[in-house]
Design an enzyme around this catalytic site. Structure first.
Site, mmCIF file in Angstrom:
data_model
loop_
_atom_site.group_PDB
_atom_site.id
_atom_site.type_symbol
_atom_site.label_atom_id
_atom_site.label_comp_id
_atom_site.label_asym_id
_atom_site.label_seq_id
_atom_site.Cartn_x
_atom_site.Cartn_y
_atom_site.Cartn_z
ATOM 1 N N CYS A 274 139.416 103.347 -57.762
ATOM 2 C CA CYS A 274 140.592 102.604 -57.307
ATOM 3 C C CYS A 274 141.678 103.634 -57.002
ATOM 4 O O CYS A 274 142.030 104.440 -57.855
ATOM 5 C CB CYS A 274 141.066 101.631 -58.378
ATOM 6 S SG CYS A 274 142.720 100.977 -58.065
ATOM 7 N N ASP B 59 138.154 109.377 -43.805
ATOM 8 C CA ASP B 59 136.840 108.965 -44.308
ATOM 9 C C ASP B 59 135.929 108.664 -43.134
ATOM 10 O O ASP B 59 136.347 108.075 -42.143
ATOM 11 C CB ASP B 59 136.997 107.722 -45.193
ATOM 12 C CG ASP B 59 135.664 107.311 -45.809
ATOM 13 O OD1 ASP B 59 134.910 108.208 -46.241
ATOM 14 O OD2 ASP B 59 135.381 106.109 -45.857
ATOM 15 N N ASP C 23 137.062 101.340 -46.910
ATOM 16 C CA ASP C 23 137.185 102.643 -46.253
ATOM 17 C C ASP C 23 138.573 103.258 -46.402
ATOM 18 O O ASP C 23 138.710 104.470 -46.580
ATOM 19 C CB ASP C 23 136.812 102.528 -44.778
ATOM 20 C CG ASP C 23 135.377 102.040 -44.601
ATOM 21 O OD1 ASP C 23 134.515 102.456 -45.393
ATOM 22 O OD2 ASP C 23 135.125 101.238 -43.678
ATOM 23 N N CYS D 165 144.890 103.009 -59.523
ATOM 24 C CA CYS D 165 144.909 103.301 -60.959
ATOM 25 C C CYS D 165 143.794 104.240 -61.419
ATOM 26 O O CYS D 165 143.775 104.663 -62.569
ATOM 27 C CB CYS D 165 144.871 102.004 -61.770
ATOM 28 S SG CYS D 165 143.246 101.216 -61.753
ATOM 29 N N CYS E 22 143.762 96.942 -62.258
ATOM 30 C CA CYS E 22 145.155 96.777 -61.804
ATOM 31 C C CYS E 22 145.325 95.654 -60.776
ATOM 32 O O CYS E 22 146.428 95.405 -60.304
ATOM 33 C CB CYS E 22 145.710 98.088 -61.262
ATOM 34 S SG CYS E 22 145.053 98.530 -59.647
ATOM 35 N N CYS F 252 140.491 95.462 -57.669
ATOM 36 C CA CYS F 252 140.328 96.309 -58.853
ATOM 37 C C CYS F 252 140.429 95.448 -60.114
ATOM 38 O O CYS F 252 141.419 94.739 -60.298
ATOM 39 C CB CYS F 252 141.398 97.394 -58.864
ATOM 40 S SG CYS F 252 141.346 98.370 -60.385
ATOM 41 N N GLU G 139 135.906 114.983 -46.119
ATOM 42 C CA GLU G 139 134.761 115.387 -46.924
ATOM 43 C C GLU G 139 134.027 116.506 -46.210
ATOM 44 O O GLU G 139 134.089 116.629 -44.992
ATOM 45 C CB GLU G 139 133.800 114.207 -47.082
ATOM 46 C CG GLU G 139 134.272 113.170 -48.065
ATOM 47 C CD GLU G 139 133.295 112.012 -48.121
ATOM 48 O OE1 GLU G 139 132.679 111.818 -49.162
ATOM 49 O OE2 GLU G 139 133.154 111.324 -47.105
HETATM 50 ZN ZN LIG Z 1 143.079 99.817 -60.012
#
Ligand SMILES: [Zn+2]
Length: 367
Positions: A321, A184, A351, A324, A344, A341, A268
């Protein structure tokens, strides 16, 4: 495999003169053959090949302008072939019409071809032999084995000279590994990997950046064309060069490390067009680094049989996330460095989480 080795060269006064002459003659034949081609097309709708252009140079230009015979003949032919590639690009890739080269363009270069030992390196005595120049003092920091194909001599805006030697060489591939990694482009750090490694910008670049801003400001106060103006301009060019070289060295270290350790690399695909529009200096330097890193990863992956995947940059890598898949819109705010999150309860570094998502997306793409 073709590989280029670049060395700094230190021509003496006589050699400097010959180099200046060669740069000038190359520019001259480039412009003359471009004009020849343009006129033939406009007047007679006749299209002219690169061989025709080269013949025109040998039969007509060299007769009329005897001084063209004083420089390396391959350099002139290659200048004509360069003009031809610019011309082909205009037709095939919708590029702009080839421009005439200006005397004031401050990046000068020419390419010459190898034949009968006309290009040679003396690794022990640090000298490089080039056509029409004999031996030039050089700084030879690395050796190579293989067949020399060509040499490109250049002079950068600060006045330094370099030669890049293109060599046909055998490459020994790195052994296969099993790791996969996502990369990233960071805000605080330069790059972050999905396994949590962070690469910072070298501190020395920050120092040069500050110097760059200072020099730019000083230059704007000098009278254009004055001695002081020229002096500042040279210092500025030198500073740009230092940044570029430091950055390149550092990026080579990173790209080699990433390629060594991983079989699959995902990043990317940032659009360079959008990058250039950015006027913030620090941001634009980061962008250039990113572009250069992806370029290096691409060819090093090819050399070593690694898989390098670029994913669509519109993919919401920083919002998802990585555990999950829950989409957290609150992370759109760039100041959110860490988040939990809601689904979860996993705690994410912004990053590293993004890099993990980039990896997952890349693996989906190649599956
Ligand atoms: Zn999650």
């Amino acid at each position: 495999m073709l590989k280029a080795y670049k060395y700094r060269i230190y021509p003496n006064k006589e050699q400097e003169l010959q180099l200046a002459k060669t740069f000038g003659c190359c520019r001259f034949v480039y412009n003359q053959t471009l004009a020849y081609r343009k006129t033939a097309y406009e007047k007679e709708k006749k299209s002219i090949s690169k061989t025709d252009c080269n013949n025109y140079c040998n039969r007509e230009l060299k007769k009329e302008y005897q001084w063209l015979k004083e420089v390396d003949k391959f350099a002139l032919t290659n200048a004509i072939y360069n003009m031809d590639s610019a011309y082909q690009k205009f037709f095939k890739e919708n590029a702009s019409y080839p421009k005439f080269k200006s005397k004031y363009d401050n990046h000068k270069s020419y390419t010459t071809n190898f034949t009968n030992g006309n290009i040679a390196l003396d690794f022990c005595n640090e000298k490089i032999k080039l056509p029409k120049l004999k031996e030039i003092k050089a700084k030879i920091h690395r050796n190579f084995t293989g067949q020399i194909k060509s040499a490109t001599v250049s002079q950068v805006p600060s006045g330094k000279y370099y030669v890049s030697i293109l060599v046909e060489t055998e490459y020994i591939k790195k052994p296969d590994v099993t790791s996969k990694v996502g990369l990233d482009l960071g805000i605080k750090d330069l790059y972050i990997t999905s396994d949590g490694k962070k690469y910072e910008n070298p501190k020395v670049i920050k120092k040069y950046e500050r110097k760059l801003i200072k020099l730019q400001r000083q230059l704007s106060h000098k009278e254009k064309g004055s001695n002081n103006y020229q002096k500042k301009r040279k210092q500025l060019a030198l500073c740009h060069e230092k940044i570029a070289n430091t950055r390149k060295d550092y990026l080579h270290k990173i790209s080699s490390e990433i390629i060594n350790e991983n079989q699959v690399i995902v990043s990317e695909n940032l659009q360079i067009k959008n990058m250039v529009k950015n006027h913030n200096l620090a941001k634009s330097i980061t962008d250039v680094s990113w572009y250069e890193l992806t370029r290096q990863l691409e060819y090093k992956a090819k050399w070593n049989g690694r898989i390098y995947v670029k994913i669509d940059s519109f993919y919401a890598s920083s919002q998802l996330c990585s555990s999950c898949g829950y989409q957290n819109k609150e992370t759109k705010d760039l100041s959110v460095r860490q988040w939990k999150c809601p689904k979860c309860k996993e705690i994410h570094d912004r990053d590293i989480n993004a890099a993990k998502n980039i990896l997952t997306q890349g693996l989906k793409q190649i599956a």
